[in-house]
Design an enzyme around this catalytic site. Structure first.
Site, PDB file in Angstrom:
ATOM      1  CG  ASP A 171      -1.982   0.845   1.264  1.00 55.11           C
ATOM      2  OD1 ASP A 171      -2.253   1.433   0.202  1.00 55.11           O
ATOM      3  OD2 ASP A 171      -3.105   1.238   1.990  1.00 55.11           O
ATOM      4  CG  HIS A 254      -4.389   3.778  -3.426  1.00 58.29           C
ATOM      5  ND1 HIS A 254      -3.323   3.664  -3.650  1.00 58.29           N
ATOM      6  CD2 HIS A 254      -5.289   3.262  -2.566  1.00 58.29           C
ATOM      7  CE1 HIS A 254      -3.099   3.483  -2.247  1.00 58.29           C
ATOM      8  NE2 HIS A 254      -3.930   2.966  -2.251  1.00 58.29           N
ATOM      9  CG  HIS A 257      -7.111  -1.584  -4.503  1.00 54.78           C
ATOM     10  ND1 HIS A 257      -8.075  -0.710  -4.308  1.00 54.78           N
ATOM     11  CD2 HIS A 257      -6.976  -2.932  -3.332  1.00 54.78           C
ATOM     12  CE1 HIS A 257      -8.754  -1.939  -3.410  1.00 54.78           C
ATOM     13  NE2 HIS A 257      -8.168  -2.701  -2.528  1.00 54.78           N
ATOM     14  CG  HIS A 271      -5.857  -1.698   0.073  1.00 51.71           C
ATOM     15  ND1 HIS A 271      -7.423  -1.717  -0.721  1.00 51.71           N
ATOM     16  CD2 HIS A 271      -5.027  -0.710   0.237  1.00 51.71           C
ATOM     17  CE1 HIS A 271      -6.477   0.235  -0.522  1.00 51.71           C
ATOM     18  NE2 HIS A 271      -5.171   0.547  -0.142  1.00 51.71           N
TER      19      HIS A 271
END
Length: 366
Positions: A171, A254, A257, A271
Site C-alpha cells: 500500500d 489505487h 486496485h 488491499h
C-alpha cells in the site's frame, strides 16, 4: 487553489502503548464504543479492558461484522446513540478503521484509531472507503477531520502475521508514485487542495524507507522481533504513507486496485497486495526507465508482494474480465484521471497485461 496538508491530531507509536488507551480515552470522553473483531477481542480484549479499569471513561465493546458498508455503519451509529457513547475507538485492521471513522462522523464523536496490524495507510486519514456488503468498492467517504489519535502498539503489530505488514508495504509503495503523478498533473488531493512540499517530502521518505528497510523488517518480523527496521516500516506504512497519500493525492495504483475488486478471484488478496500490482501497472503506464522498474519489481519479489496476475489469483481470468477491471479503474469518479496524461480502459488493459509479463519475466517464468 491553496496547498493543503492534513494529518491526525496525535500519532503515538511505541511498545506497550495499548496499555495506556484508557488513559488517553479519559482525556477525550466519558464513554467509549470500542469496535473490534471477535478474534481481536480474544487476543487483546483483556488488555484493553484493563487499560480502562482505573480511568473515568467507561467502555462498550461491539464486534465488527466484517465489511465497511452502509448497513454496518448504520448499525453501529445506533449502538453509539443507544449507549450514549461520546467517543468511538476502532481497534484492528483497515476496514475496522474506516468503519469507526464513518461511525464517529455520523454519530458526532471524536475517534481513536488503534491498529493491531500495519497493513494499510488508512489509520491516519480523513477518509473511509465504503464497499458493498459483498465487498465490491462503492465510494470514498471524505470526512471533515482526521482521527483525534492514532495509536500504534509495536509489540502487538510485531506479533501479527508477517504477510499483513508486507501488504502494508505494498500500500505504501504507491504513495510516492501517485503523489508524483498528482503533482505533475496539478490534481486536487484528498485534502482538497494542491500538494505541499512537506507532503511530497514525506511521500518520498516513505518510498526510500521501504527500499532501505523493507527486507530487513520482513526478516526480523519472521523471527517475531521488533527491530529499528520494523519500527521504521511501521511508521512508513502508517504515518508517512497516510499523510503522503492524503495530502499529495491518489492516482493510478489505487484506481487499478479498485478495478481488481470486481474479480471474485482476487477477493482473498489484501488491499496492499492489489495496490502493489496496481503500482507496477501505473509505472508501466508512465513508461518509467527499465532500470527503475526492475528495481521495484525485484524489491516486490524479495519482500513477497505479487508481481503477476497468477500471484493475485487471477491467472485464469479472460481478457474480457481484465477489460472490466480496466473500465472500473477508469470510472469518472475514481482517481486514475489524476495521471498527467489521458488514460483509457484500453491503455490500462495493456499496462495490466504488460505488468504481468514483466513480473513473470523477473520471476524466471518466461
Amino acid at each position: 487553489m491553496a496547498n493543503i496538508l492534513i494529518s491526525p491530531s496525535k500519532y503515538v507509536q511505541g511498545a506497550g502503548e495499548m496499555k495506556k488507551l484508557g488513559t488517553y480515552a479519559a482525556n477525550c470522553g466519558k464513554k467509549a464504543l470500542v469496535l473490534i473483531s471477535a478474534g481481536g477481542y480474544k487476543r487483546i480484549g483483556k488488555l484493553v479492558e484493563d487499560s480502562f479499569a482505573n480511568n473515568s471513561c467507561e467502555v462498550v465493546f461491539d464486534y465488527f461484522n466484517g465489511e465497511c458498508c452502509n448497513s454496518e455503519i448504520d448499525r453501529l451509529v445506533q449502538v453509539v446513540k443507544n449507549n450514549n457513547c461520546d467517543l468511538t475507538i476502532g481497534i484492528g485492521g483497515g476496514k475496522i478503521f474506516d468503519t469507526a471513522k464513518a461511525v464517529a462522523y455520523y454519530a458526532g464523536t471524536p475517534v481513536f484509531i488503534c491498529p493491531t496490524i500495519a497493513s494499510t495507510d488508512a489509520p491516519c486519514s480523513a477518509l473511509s472507503v465504503i464497499y458493498t456488503a459483498e465487498g465490491v468498492f462503492e465510494k470514498y467517504l471524505f470526512l471533515p477531520a482526521n482521527p483525534n489519535m492514532v495509536l500504534m502498539d509495536t509489540d502487538i503489530i510485531a506479533k501479527s502475521p508477517v504477510r499483513l505488514t508486507v501488504a502494508g508495504m505494498g500500500d505504501a509503495l504507491a504513495t510516492y508514485f501517485e503523489a508524483r503523478a498528482c503533482k505533475r498533473s496539478g490534481a486536487t488531493s484528498c485534502a482538497g487542495g494542491k500538494t505541499t512540499e512537506a507532503a511530497m517530502a514525506l511521500a518520498e521518505l516513505c518510498f526510500n524507507t521501504l527500499m532501505e528497510e523493507g527486507v530487513k523488517a520482513k526478516l526480523a518480523l519472521e523471527t517475531g522481533v521488533c527491530t529499528p527496521a520494523v519500527e521504521k516500516v511501521i511508521e512508513a506504512n502508517t504515518l508517512l504513507s497516510g499523510i503522503g497519500f492524503e495530502s499529495a493525492g491518489l492516482a493510478g495504483a489505487h484506481a487499478i486496485h479498485n478495478g481488481f475488486t470486481v474479480l471474485e478471484e482476487c477477493h482473498h488478496m489484501y488491499h496492499g497486495e492489489k495496490v502493489a500490482f496496481g503500482t507496477l501497472t501505473q509505472l508501466v503506464l508512465e513508461n518509467i526507465p527499465q532500470e527503475e522498474l526492475e528495481d521495484i519489481i525485484l524489491w516486490c519479489i524479495e519482500v513477497g508482494l505479487p508481481v503477476t496476475l497468477a500471484e493475485l489469483g487471477a491467472d485464469q481470468v479472460t481478457d474480457e474480465q481484465l477489460m472490466e477491471v480496466a473500465k472500473t479503474a477508469c470510472a469518472e469518479t475514481d482517481t486514475l484521471h489524476n495521471m498527467p496524461f489521458e488514460v483509457t480502459p484500453e491503455t490500462v488493459f495493456a499496462a495490466i497485461k504488460a505488468a504481468d509479463a514483466y513480473g513473470r519475466y523477473y520471476l524466471g517464468e518466461e
